[in-house]
Design an enzyme around this catalytic site. Sequence first.
Site, mmCIF file in Angstrom:
data_model
loop_
_atom_site.group_PDB
_atom_site.id
_atom_site.type_symbol
_atom_site.label_atom_id
_atom_site.label_comp_id
_atom_site.label_asym_id
_atom_site.label_seq_id
_atom_site.Cartn_x
_atom_site.Cartn_y
_atom_site.Cartn_z
ATOM 1 C CG HIS A 1 0.713 0.437 7.572
ATOM 2 N ND1 HIS A 1 1.799 -0.082 8.247
ATOM 3 C CD2 HIS A 1 1.213 1.343 6.694
ATOM 4 C CE1 HIS A 1 2.899 0.514 7.797
ATOM 5 N NE2 HIS A 1 2.573 1.373 6.846
ATOM 6 C CD GLU A 2 -0.550 1.906 3.240
ATOM 7 O OE1 GLU A 2 -0.172 3.087 3.114
ATOM 8 O OE2 GLU A 2 0.245 0.956 3.313
ATOM 9 C CB CYS B 1 6.449 1.729 6.930
ATOM 10 S SG CYS B 1 5.745 3.256 6.293
ATOM 11 C CG LEU B 2 7.087 1.372 0.626
ATOM 12 C CD1 LEU B 2 6.382 1.838 -0.634
ATOM 13 C CD2 LEU B 2 8.205 0.400 0.281
ATOM 14 C CG HIS C 1 1.179 6.320 6.146
ATOM 15 N ND1 HIS C 1 2.356 6.693 6.742
ATOM 16 C CD2 HIS C 1 1.363 5.038 5.738
ATOM 17 C CE1 HIS C 1 3.222 5.681 6.702
ATOM 18 N NE2 HIS C 1 2.634 4.655 6.102
ATOM 19 C CD GLN D 1 3.737 5.569 2.876
ATOM 20 O OE1 GLN D 1 2.739 5.006 2.458
ATOM 21 N NE2 GLN D 1 4.833 4.925 3.256
ATOM 22 N N GLY E 1 0.834 -1.191 0.000
ATOM 23 C CA GLY E 1 0.000 0.000 0.000
ATOM 24 C C GLY E 1 0.867 1.237 0.000
HETATM 25 NI NI NI Z 1 3.593 2.843 5.682
#
Ligand code: NI
Length: 188
Positions: A146-147, A104-105, A150, A56, A51
Amino acid sequence: MSVLKVAKLGNPVLRQVAAEVDLKGLVKPKGELQKFIDDMIETMHKEGGVGLAAPQVNRSIKIVVLEYDNNERYPEESSIPLTVLVNPVLSDFSGEKVLGWESCLSLIDFRGLVPRFTSLTLTAYDRQGKKIEKRVEGFEAVVLQHEIDHLEGKVFLDRMEDFSKLSYQEEFEEFWVKKDPAPESRES
Ligand code: NI
């Protein structure tokens, strides 16, 4: 389409509450917002994420993309079709939570055990501005939490209750990947 630069922890954009998207901005098929959504999808694919949230990629607006193809590497996780969510809201959380490994990226080297609700109701709009409302459970529910965190300026570290197993990727693979009964999950 182009691959966007991913913001890493320390970049203030990750700590801002993202702005609601004006749905009228979605209607032009070749509009700027549609191109941005395509770029988010390409970036998620290029970076190998499950995701990606707009903050991000340095844009503080409420859009997330998700996709997960079930494969042998993560056989216990169910697939998630390519999904674009605009202004998503989660509600009606399950009473129970489950612990799972997340990364996480934006915190690319870290893995942590994060408690998440096992099911919830998603309300959002798709990229055409059509309303979506559905009950979600399992891996998809975890990825959504999670997304959408953000979009509220939160990262998975903020949801952890026990930091004793917080690991770099290499140590995660050496010490935890085969030993911990918690399902492994890959996130962004
Ligand atoms: Ni993340």
